[in-house]
Write an enzyme that holds these catalytic residues in place. Structure first.
Site, short mmCIF file in Angstrom:
data_model
loop_
_atom_site.label_atom_id
_atom_site.label_comp_id
_atom_site.label_asym_id
_atom_site.label_seq_id
_atom_site.Cartn_x
_atom_site.Cartn_y
_atom_site.Cartn_z
N GLU A 177 39.75 53.62 46.55
CA GLU A 177 39.96 52.22 46.93
C GLU A 177 39.74 52.00 48.43
OE1 GLU A 177 43.32 48.62 46.82
OE2 GLU A 177 43.83 50.60 46.05
N LYS A 219 37.46 51.22 43.34
CA LYS A 219 38.28 50.00 43.40
C LYS A 219 38.00 49.30 44.74
CE LYS A 219 42.98 48.14 43.11
NZ LYS A 219 44.40 48.36 42.74
#
Length: 346
Positions: A177, A219
């Site tokens: 992420e 992500k």
């Protein structure tokens, strides 16, 4: 490392029509969420709220996985069932947030790097024994005058790659992420440039650290203008900019992209996910890993009162169903007002 099992987990997390619930708020963040509805943040209250989420009937129809926090993965229902087991019974894959938050990047004012690598190998071994099958680590990138610097981007990409390699060593799937924040007055175009720069650095480092991309997920942020930008962007414009940024950098070997909501309202996040999925077919599944954009209506419905559990679970199912529709490019704004039948109690 059971690579076949890991690849299967990654693919299951981005199954058509499903996405991930991010329920990994730290204790201080959860305190802010509860304070907003007038509820004191105590361990019993946090546990009760998470139990409400995880026991919602039919959640597995639209939610493929749940990211847990360290406190949460150790908690149990009122009947004594560990939360990871509750999720498994729902057909939902348990995951775990493993980073330790951000810390200032020395000599680079206004920039941060994510901590948590120390002792991570042992923590991953413990989390795997508790039922976790995937993990998440968040890097934070600010856009401002002269930022992000190449040093900041490189430091965060390196940490993400070291994390991902350790996660796969433990037999889990890493969610990578790198979040480019909405904070600031930057344009859509500036966000696109920075997003590409960050993702390029991340995938270079993942390659250096021999991370198996087929057993990983990305992500990222959607490409958005800063929240203080005087120029707004439509959903289709955001979708095109986001997909173009991904196509420039993200390898086709990655099974899926699970977008974070990043401060967008729940309606905005869903509408933009739908617009992204209306684009021509891409090599990856385009899904969601939302926190506030799934939980905000749940918290409002619950308000700390256990008598509101059924209504709160209905709010979760409704929001999850809308995002499931966005995964299939079949979301429409009028669905926001469609009454949802509360889930049946077991």
């Amino acid at each position: 490392m059971d690579l076949g099992s890991m690849i299967g987990t990654a693919q299951a997390l981005v199954a058509p029509g499903k996405g991930i619930l991010a329920a990994d708020e730290s204790t201080p963040t959860m305190a802010k969420r509860l304070a907003a509805i007038g509820v004191e943040s105590t361990e019993p209250r946090r546990r009760a709220y998470r139990e409400l989420l995880f026991t919602a009937p039919r959640i597995g129809e639209f939610i493929s996985g749940v990211i847990l926090f360290d406190e949460t993965i150790r908690q149990r229902t009122t009947d004594g069932v560990p939360f990871p087991e509750v999720l498994r019974r729902q057909g939902v894959i348990p995951g775990i947030k493993v980073d330790a938050g951000t810390t200032p990047l020395a000599a680079f004012p206004g920039e941060v790097v994510t901590a948590g690598l120390d002792g991570l190998r042992d923590r991953l071994r413990e989390y795997a024994s508790m039922g976790a099958r995937f993990a998440k680590w968040r890097a934070v990138i600010h856009i401002a005058e002269g930022r992000p610097t190449a040093t900041c981007v490189e430091a965060n990409a390196h940490a993400l790659a070291r994390y991902a390699a350790l996660v796969q060593e433990a037999g889990l799937v890493p969610i990578v992420e790198p979040e480019v924040l909405m904070d600031g007055a930057h344009s859509l175009e500036r966000c696109a440039v920075v997003t590409v720069e960050v993702l390029r650095a991340v995938y270079e480092q993942l390659a250096h650290h021999r991370v198996v991309l087929e057993a990983s997920l990305l992500k990222p942020n959607m490409v958005l203008p800063g929240e203080d930008s005087p120029v707004r962007a439509g959903d289709d414009e955001i979708a095109e900019a986001t997909v173009m940024a991904l196509r420039e950098v993200v390898p086709a070997a990655v099974p899926g992209v699970v977008f974070l909501s990043g401060g967008q309202s729940e309606e905005e996040a869903t509408a933009r996910l739908d617009a992204i999925n209306r684009m021509p077919a891409q090599p990856w599944e385009l899904s969601f890993s939302f926190g506030r954009a799934l939980q905000a209506p749940v918290l409002r419905a619950w308000s700390g009162d256990d008598a509101n559990t059924v209504a709160a679970q209905a709010a979760l199912l409704h929001r999850a169903a809308l995002n499931g529709a966005a995964r299939r490019a079949s979301y429409r704004p009028e669905l926001e007002k469609v009454a949802v039948e509360p889930p049946a109690t077991s």
